[in-house]
Each structure stands twice: as C-alpha cells, then as structure tokens.
Design an enzyme around this catalytic site. Structure first.
Site, PDB file in Angstrom:
ATOM      1  N   ARG A 108       4.382  -7.281  15.750  1.00  0.00           N
ATOM      2  CA  ARG A 108       3.671  -8.496  16.115  1.00  0.00           C
ATOM      3  C   ARG A 108       4.379  -9.692  15.489  1.00  0.00           C
ATOM      4  NH1 ARG A 108      -0.418  -9.133  13.600  1.00  0.00           N
ATOM      5  NH2 ARG A 108      -0.502  -7.227  12.383  1.00  0.00           N
ATOM      6  N   TYR A 167       6.568  -5.643  23.012  1.00  0.00           N
ATOM      7  CA  TYR A 167       6.184  -4.756  21.912  1.00  0.00           C
ATOM      8  C   TYR A 167       4.696  -4.801  21.592  1.00  0.00           C
ATOM      9  CZ  TYR A 167       6.078  -2.019  17.797  1.00  0.00           C
ATOM     10  OH  TYR A 167       5.775  -1.018  16.915  1.00  0.00           O
ATOM     11  N   LYS A 206      -5.045  -6.150  20.523  1.00  0.00           N
ATOM     12  CA  LYS A 206      -5.340  -7.212  19.572  1.00  0.00           C
ATOM     13  C   LYS A 206      -5.749  -8.507  20.283  1.00  0.00           C
ATOM     14  CE  LYS A 206      -5.001  -4.787  16.003  1.00  0.00           C
ATOM     15  NZ  LYS A 206      -3.939  -4.046  15.539  1.00  0.00           N
ATOM     16  N   HIS A 232     -11.423  -5.565  13.025  1.00  0.00           N
ATOM     17  CA  HIS A 232     -10.220  -4.734  12.871  1.00  0.00           C
ATOM     18  C   HIS A 232     -10.582  -3.538  11.988  1.00  0.00           C
ATOM     19  CE1 HIS A 232      -5.618  -4.733  11.726  1.00  0.00           C
ATOM     20  NE2 HIS A 232      -5.901  -3.833  12.641  1.00  0.00           N
ATOM     21  N   SER A 260      -3.145  -4.352   8.790  1.00  0.00           N
ATOM     22  CA  SER A 260      -2.199  -3.525   9.533  1.00  0.00           C
ATOM     23  C   SER A 260      -1.342  -2.692   8.586  1.00  0.00           C
ATOM     24  CB  SER A 260      -1.290  -4.421  10.372  1.00  0.00           C
ATOM     25  OG  SER A 260      -2.081  -5.177  11.255  1.00  0.00           O
ATOM     26  N   ALA A 261      -1.169  -1.427   8.959  1.00  0.00           N
ATOM     27  CA  ALA A 261      -0.359  -0.477   8.181  1.00  0.00           C
ATOM     28  C   ALA A 261      -0.874  -0.292   6.755  1.00  0.00           C
ATOM     29  CB  ALA A 261       1.123  -0.879   8.194  1.00  0.00           C
ATOM     30  N   CYS A 262      -2.199  -0.338   6.594  1.00  0.00           N
ATOM     31  CA  CYS A 262      -2.807  -0.099   5.273  1.00  0.00           C
ATOM     32  C   CYS A 262      -3.744   1.101   5.282  1.00  0.00           C
ATOM     33  CB  CYS A 262      -3.522  -1.344   4.784  1.00  0.00           C
ATOM     34  SG  CYS A 262      -2.381  -2.660   4.345  1.00  0.00           S
ATOM     35  N   ASP A 294      -8.781   1.614  14.888  1.00  0.00           N
ATOM     36  CA  ASP A 294      -8.207   0.272  14.764  1.00  0.00           C
ATOM     37  C   ASP A 294      -9.202  -0.858  15.050  1.00  0.00           C
ATOM     38  OD1 ASP A 294      -5.731  -1.139  14.135  1.00  0.00           O
ATOM     39  OD2 ASP A 294      -5.695  -1.795  16.226  1.00  0.00           O
ATOM     40  N   ARG A 326       6.048   3.553  16.350  1.00  0.00           N
ATOM     41  CA  ARG A 326       4.656   3.898  16.681  1.00  0.00           C
ATOM     42  C   ARG A 326       4.574   5.044  17.683  1.00  0.00           C
ATOM     43  NH1 ARG A 326       0.282   0.455  14.432  1.00  0.00           N
ATOM     44  NH2 ARG A 326       1.486  -0.965  13.150  1.00  0.00           N
ATOM     45  N   ARG A 380      -3.862  -3.260   0.207  1.00  0.00           N
ATOM     46  CA  ARG A 380      -2.832  -2.771  -0.713  1.00  0.00           C
ATOM     47  C   ARG A 380      -2.762  -3.713  -1.887  1.00  0.00           C
ATOM     48  NH1 ARG A 380       1.467   0.584   1.410  1.00  0.00           N
ATOM     49  NH2 ARG A 380       0.870   1.054   3.551  1.00  0.00           N
TER      50      ARG A 380
HETATM   51  P1  GTP Z   1      -2.184  -0.368  11.995  1.00  0.00           P
HETATM   52  O1  GTP Z   1      -2.056   0.592  13.111  1.00  0.00           O
HETATM   53  O2  GTP Z   1      -0.988  -1.244  11.826  1.00  0.00           O
HETATM   54  O3  GTP Z   1      -3.435  -1.196  12.073  1.00  0.00           O
HETATM   55  O4  GTP Z   1      -2.169   0.490  10.614  1.00  0.00           O
HETATM   56  P2  GTP Z   1      -3.267   1.415   9.905  1.00  0.00           P
HETATM   57  O5  GTP Z   1      -4.181   0.568   9.087  1.00  0.00           O
HETATM   58  O6  GTP Z   1      -3.887   2.324  10.883  1.00  0.00           O
HETATM   59  O7  GTP Z   1      -2.374   2.234   8.851  1.00  0.00           O
HETATM   60  P3  GTP Z   1      -1.940   3.772   8.845  1.00  0.00           P
HETATM   61  O8  GTP Z   1      -3.100   4.698   8.675  1.00  0.00           O
HETATM   62  O9  GTP Z   1      -1.067   4.025  10.000  1.00  0.00           O
HETATM   63  O10 GTP Z   1      -1.088   3.839   7.501  1.00  0.00           O
HETATM   64  C1  GTP Z   1       0.020   3.009   7.289  1.00  0.00           C
HETATM   65  C2  GTP Z   1       0.858   3.490   6.141  1.00  0.00           C
HETATM   66  O11 GTP Z   1       0.072   3.629   4.962  1.00  0.00           O
HETATM   67  C3  GTP Z   1       1.492   4.858   6.396  1.00  0.00           C
HETATM   68  O12 GTP Z   1       2.825   4.831   5.960  1.00  0.00           O
HETATM   69  C4  GTP Z   1       0.679   5.788   5.551  1.00  0.00           C
HETATM   70  O13 GTP Z   1       1.426   6.887   5.136  1.00  0.00           O
HETATM   71  C5  GTP Z   1       0.224   4.916   4.389  1.00  0.00           C
HETATM   72  N1  GTP Z   1      -1.091   5.363   3.868  1.00  0.00           N
HETATM   73  C6  GTP Z   1      -2.220   5.565   4.595  1.00  0.00           C
HETATM   74  N2  GTP Z   1      -3.239   6.018   3.815  1.00  0.00           N
HETATM   75  C7  GTP Z   1      -2.743   6.086   2.554  1.00  0.00           C
HETATM   76  C8  GTP Z   1      -3.302   6.477   1.295  1.00  0.00           C
HETATM   77  O14 GTP Z   1      -4.469   6.856   1.172  1.00  0.00           O
HETATM   78  N3  GTP Z   1      -2.475   6.404   0.205  1.00  0.00           N
HETATM   79  C9  GTP Z   1      -1.174   5.984   0.313  1.00  0.00           C
HETATM   80  N4  GTP Z   1      -0.448   5.939  -0.793  1.00  0.00           N
HETATM   81  N5  GTP Z   1      -0.614   5.622   1.486  1.00  0.00           N
HETATM   82  C10 GTP Z   1      -1.383   5.666   2.589  1.00  0.00           C
HETATM   83  C1  SPV Z   2      -1.610  -3.739  13.897  1.00  0.00           C
HETATM   84  O1  SPV Z   2      -0.584  -4.375  13.625  1.00  0.00           O
HETATM   85  O2  SPV Z   2      -2.697  -3.929  13.307  1.00  0.00           O
HETATM   86  C2  SPV Z   2      -1.557  -2.689  14.928  1.00  0.00           C
HETATM   87  C3  SPV Z   2      -0.356  -2.582  15.739  1.00  0.00           C
HETATM   88  O3  SPV Z   2      -2.528  -1.977  15.122  1.00  0.00           O
HETATM   89  S1  SPV Z   2      -0.326  -3.754  16.996  1.00  0.00           S
HETATM   90  O4  SPV Z   2      -0.976  -3.185  18.186  1.00  0.00           O
HETATM   91  O5  SPV Z   2       1.089  -4.037  17.291  1.00  0.00           O
HETATM   92  O6  SPV Z   2      -1.041  -4.940  16.613  1.00  0.00           O
HETATM   93 MN    MN Z   3      -4.197  -2.422  13.616  1.00  0.00          MN
END
Ligand code: GTP
Ligand code: SPV
Ligand code: MN
Length: 591
Positions: A69, A196, A205, A225, A247-249, A276, A375, A406
């Site tokens: 994004r 993307y 989103k 979210h 995102s990615a947390c 999500d 992804r 985080r």
């Molecule tokens: P979006 O799809 O972007 O919204 O991300 P998300 O919030 O769904 O995150 P996702 O579950 O895909 O995790 C993202 C990253 O965080 C990955 O690399 C995971 O391995 C890491 N991660 C997830 N849960 C944990 C946890 O409990 N502990 C640690 N250390 N890392 C974690």
């Molecule tokens: C995020 O970034 O929170 C995602 C991936 O779930 S995207 O659909 O690209 O926004």
């Molecule tokens: Mn997301």
C-alpha cells in the site's frame, strides 16, 4: 446482466473516458474464472504452479515499484479539508476528479474493461453492501473473486439499488502518477497506476474500511481493521473476540491460532471468523455483533509455516494466488522466508531473477527470495478452522475488543481498560512499529489509532467521537484490552513465544470478561497477576518472565503520555472525553 441505470451509466462514462477495446462482465461462474486464469497464464500475468502439489494455485509477480500500500499517495477527497484528518492526505473533491480524469483519459486503449459486481458480506444479507469495480486488470478480477462474493448473483440482489463505485486502471504503473482516491461523500473510489493488493482490490481497504467507516459513522455502525475469532470452551460454549492490530502485526496469525497442547487436551478450540476486517453493529439484545465482510484472506506469506500458523499454510494449498513469493523451478511450488529451512536450489526470486537460499548482496546480506510483503490470496472455505458462523449475516456477539501493536518496550503483554471510554482512549493512543505492509521506513514507532490510521475515511477526531457514541448505544459493551506480543529483551529477541501461545492471554482476557479472575490495578489499567497467566508446558518461560512482560515503567509511561498529548495536538476535533482520560492517566502516573 443488469438493467440498473446507474451501473450502466457508470460503465458508459468509463468507456468514454478510458477507451477500452471491449467490456467483459464478471459473472462469477467457475467456467469464466477458469478462462480468465488460462488467459492470465498466456499473457504471462500468472504462472501456473504444480497442479498435483498445489491444485488451482498460481504465482504472480508485480513490478518492483509496486509491492505494498502507498499511504503517501492515498487520499481522502471531500469538500472541506477538516472532514478528512490532518494525518491523512486530503484533496478537494472537484480538484481530485479533474486530476484523475486527465490520468484516465484513454488509459485502457487496446485493453479489456472488466465489470466486477461484488458483495461485501454474504450476498443478500441486510448488512451487506454492494460495489461495482471497473478495472483493466485480470489479476484484480481473479483476486476479487477470491476475496469477495462476485458475479451475477450480486447484480440480482442489487436490482435498481445504489452501490459503491470503484474505478481502477493499472495504466502505466507509474509511481509518480499513482493515486488511490476516496470520495466518501460520493460513495466512490478511484485508483490508478498500481496493481497491488490494498491499492487496487477496491472491496478491501478502500471500501470495507475507508468508505465503510464513513457509512458507519452516518448510519450508526462501525467498520474496523479487526480479526474476529471464537474461543470454544471444553463445555462447547464459544466466546468471540475482535482484535485490531496494524498491518503485518499478527491478525491473521491470531485469527487462526491453534491452542497449545495443554489447552487442546482439555478440549479448547479456536475458530476463525475473519482475519482483517470487521463490520460491527448493535444487536437487538444490546450487545455488539461483528461480521467479516470478506470471503477470503490476503495474508502475509513470510513467516507462515507449519509451526507458526499451520491453518494459514493449509488454507493456501489449493485455489490460491501467491504474489511476490519465490518460485521453486525444480518442482513448480513456492517458497518464502520462514516457510522451512529448505529454500529452492533452483529458484526464482520475487523479482524474477535466478535465486537460491545462499545468495548475498553487495553488503553481504542474504538476498530475499520473497518480498517481505509477499502475500497469498486464499478462499475462506479452505481454512481448516473456519467458524460455522462465518456466513451468519447477523454476525457473532463480541465479549472483548483487543487492541495491540509492535512495541519493543512500553506496552505490557496485556492490560484491561477500566471503562468503555478508557478503552477508546487506549485504542486512540495505540502506537506500533511500522512494517513492510506499506511503503516507507520499517520499524519506526508511530501512533496508529485502532490500527485505522491509514484507513479512516473521515476526520480522526470524529472517528473517536463515533466510538464514544457507540459505547452509549450498547447496554452490554465488550470489555476493551490491549496486548503486545512483541516486547524484546536486551539482545532484541522477542520474549513472549507468541503465535499459538497467545491463547494463554486470550484465556485471561475472557476470564476477565466473566469476572472469573482478579487483576492488579495500575495507572494504565488492570494487569494480570503474573501467576494467572497459564505457563504450563512453556519452555523457558517462568512466572518471573511473565512478571517482566507485565511490568509498567512509570517513567516510560510518562513519556508515552506526553507522546499521546503531542499526537492529539496534531489532530482536530478530539473529543473532550479522551482529553479527560489523558489528564487522568497523567495524574495517576504522577501520584
Ligand atoms: P495484514 O494482513 O497486513 O493486516 O497483517 P496481519 O495483522 O494479519 O499480520 P500477520 O498475522 O500476517 O503477521 C505478520 C507478521 O507478524 C508475520 O511475519 C508473523 O510471523 C508475525 N507474527 C504474528 N503473530 C506473532 C506473534 O505472536 N509473535 C511474533 N513474534 N510474531 C508474530
Ligand atoms: C494491510 O496492509 O493491512 C493488508 C494488506 O491487509 S492490503 O490489502 O494490501 O492492505
Ligand atoms: Mn490488514
């Protein structure tokens, strides 16, 4: 496929502006989708993976400047500037339309214009919303067909009704001319020069959060979210939790968690409703109910493995599109960092270059096979732990709302807010280290209220006020918590094992919701007694480790409170209730 005049007019306007060679309606049939896949393979847009090992699976590589994004180029467009947020990009609607019209002029010459009718939420449910996305990208068509409900059945339900307009063209994929524009006042989304994820899969989103948050504000519901999960107790009862992490947390990971052995033996199960996005309404019984408006998962690939998230891994073993992961040319499968310890010997990286796990760049750092934000797009029905309530149009009743991010220091493993408004304060002041899910620096702490900083479709202060209003509407509101799986030790290692072991924290959260466990009162809220977090079966974690994870350092939190005050100062229309919460926090920290 429809006689809806507004749909037909939208297509005619777009044809006149973009000049495509033909218009193709996406009817949602498997036969048509299969034909699209075949065409995408012929055009080099998709690579067909080994159909014995990964049936129905494909790989796509984006251009290298288009991998996440782009928050810097994402706009909320409205008549008045203060109806967006000072921390988001704003453009005056008229100006934005003019600018975009110039960019779209003739941009689909020689291309096909696809018409995607889609429903966010189960088709025909009273809480679902319909969108029409017009796009020249077959990749978008195939992803939208996994992530949402698409096709003829949606138009049947739409009838003569209104819908959210979405126009997308990948145009020249130019970074300088990339714009993701939202017009909440007009139910319109316009996106150009990207191909993307969140920039272009407009149901996700753009609609389900940015436009829907605005609709929710005007109609009295919430678009968040958040993942949604159910914890099933040994007695068969299930309690639901919604959780907002940036995102990615960790949303997908928590949503699909497999309880540790000690819990499994007792009969605990966790069910995934969504990973999500949550649309949340007040139910007839005065509780909050959540639905997942999506029909699939657009999940982060790196780090997904048989140990961290077996459910996600299994979800991706059929009918999945992988984007920007590494290719294994020996067996036609895919690989990413953190999948296993056997990267392909004869591989191709996400950029399309020959690659194996041993390669180093000029600085001696390992060359990654998959992009950190690579992804998978996978159908929800594939998920082994999909909740039986997934299609329930009324949603699931929420016992708890959880915020998290985080934070290497500061935030404890878990704490509970003291009231709804205090919980809104906790959400509004959340901060997290940035990740690869958006372009820009990674690892910088920034405020990300309710994990919605990039996704609120209107003024952030008004959004906080809406949260406070919603609290007044529910007789029996969920309790609000904050978690942090990411505290690190002096060497920078995560202290808490995370993933499946997060179940141990969920158990405490749900016990609190039912008044079954005590807590310690601190200036920031209620924290568990260390011995109340079940560490049975955990290697290397003692009650003292948990004590450390729960520690609240007053001086750090005084700095935190100053940071929150500074952040509120950057916003407009922050409700007095939240300023009062901040003042009260400061007072408690000084006591
Ligand atoms: P979006 O799809 O972007 O919204 O991300 P998300 O919030 O769904 O995150 P996702 O579950 O895909 O995790 C993202 C990253 O965080 C990955 O690399 C995971 O391995 C890491 N991660 C997830 N849960 C944990 C946890 O409990 N502990 C640690 N250390 N890392 C974690
Ligand atoms: C995020 O970034 O929170 C995602 C991936 O779930 S995207 O659909 O690209 O926004
Ligand atoms: Mn997301």
């Amino acid at each position: 496929m429809t006689s809806n005049k507004k749909v037909l007019a939208f297509i005619e306007e777009t044809k006149a502006l973009c000049d495509p060679k033909e218009v193709v309606w996406v009817d949602g049939s498997e036969a048509q989708l299969e034909a699209f896949r075949k065409q995408a393979v012929e055009e080099g847009i998709l690579i067909k993976l080994n159909q014995d090992l990964l049936p129905g699976c494909y790989l796509h590589r984006t251009t290298q400047n288009d991998v996440a994004r782009v928050e810097g180029r994402t706009y909320i467009c409205s008549k008045n500037k203060d109806d967006s947020s000072p921390i988001n990009n704003w453009m005056e609607s008229g100006e934005a339309y003019d600018m975009l019209k110039k960019l779209f002029k003739g941009c689909m010459k020689g291309r096909t214009l696809y018409v995607i009718p889609y429903s966010m939420g189960a088709v025909g449910s009273k809480f679902s919303k319909i969108g029409i996305e017009l796009t020249d990208s077959i990749y978008v068509v195939l992803n939208m067909a996994i992530l949402s409900r698409v096709g003829r059945k949606v138009l049947d339900v739409l009838g003569d009704g209104d819908f959210v307009k979405g126009l997308h063209s990948y145009a020249e994929l130019s970074e300088e001319k990339r714009y993701i524009c939202h017009f909440p006042e007009d139910d319109t989304i316009i996106s150009i020069n990207s191909n993307y994820g969140g920039n272009v899969l407009l149901g996700k989103k753009c609609f389900a959060l940015r436009i829907a948050s605005y609709l929710g504000k005007t109609e009295g519901w919430m678009a968040e979210h958040m993942l949604i999960l159910g914890v099933e107790y040994p007695n068969g009862e299930t309690k639901y939790i919604a959780a907002a992490f940036p995102s990615a947390c960790g949303k997908t990971n928590l949503a699909m968690l497999i309880p540790p052995e000690v819990y499994k033996k007792k009969g605990y199960k966790v069910w995934c409703v969504g990973d999500d996005i949550a649309w949340i309404r007040v139910g007839a019984d005065g509780r909050l109910y959540a639905v997942n408006p999506e029909n699939g998962f657009f999940g982060v690939a790196p780090g997904t493995n048989e140990k961290s998230n077996p459910n996600a891994l299994h979800t991706t073993q059929k009918n999945t599109i992988f984007t920007n992961v590494a290719y294994n040319a020996d067996n036609g499968t895919v690989w990413w960092e953190g999948l296993d310890k056997n990267p392909p010997k004869n591989g191709i990286d996400w950029k399309g270059n020959p690659w194996n796990g041993d390669m180093k760049d000029a600085e001696g750092k390992p060359v990654k096979g998959a992009h950190p934000n690579s992804r998978f797009t996978a159908p929800a029905v594939n998920c082994p732990c999909l909740s039986k309530e997934f299609e329930n149009p009324d949603g699931v009743p929420l016992s708890a709302i959880v915020f998290g991010g985080r934070r290497a220091k500061t935030a404890p493993l878990v704490y509970q807010s003291t009231s709804w408004n205090n919980g809104v304060f906790v959400g509004s002041s959340m901060a997290s280290e940035t990740t690869a899910a958006a372009t820009g620096a990674v690892g910088v702490v920034r405020r990300d209220p309710m994990a919605m900083r990039p996704f609120v479709g209107y003024n952030m202060g008004d959004y906080f006020a809406h949260w406070i209003e919603m609290g007044k509407k529910v007789k029996n509101p969920p309790k609000i918590f904050n978690v942090n799986w990411f505290r690190t030790d002096d060497e920078g290692h995560f202290i808490w094992p995370g993933f499946g072991d997060n179940m141990r924290v969920l158990e405490w959260i749900l016990a609190r919701c039912e008044d079954k466990v005590d807590a310690v009162e601190t200036p920031i809220g209620y924290v568990p007694k260390a011995e109340d977090i079940n560490i049975e079966g955990l290697d290397g974690i003692t009650v003292d480790t948990v004590k450390g994870l729960l520690e609240i350092d007053k001086n750090t939190w005084k700095e935190e409170a100053d940071g929150i005050e500074k952040f509120y100062g950057e916003l407009t229309r922050v409700p007095q209730e939240l300023k009062d919460e901040l003042a009260a926090l400061k007072k408690r920290l000084d006591a």
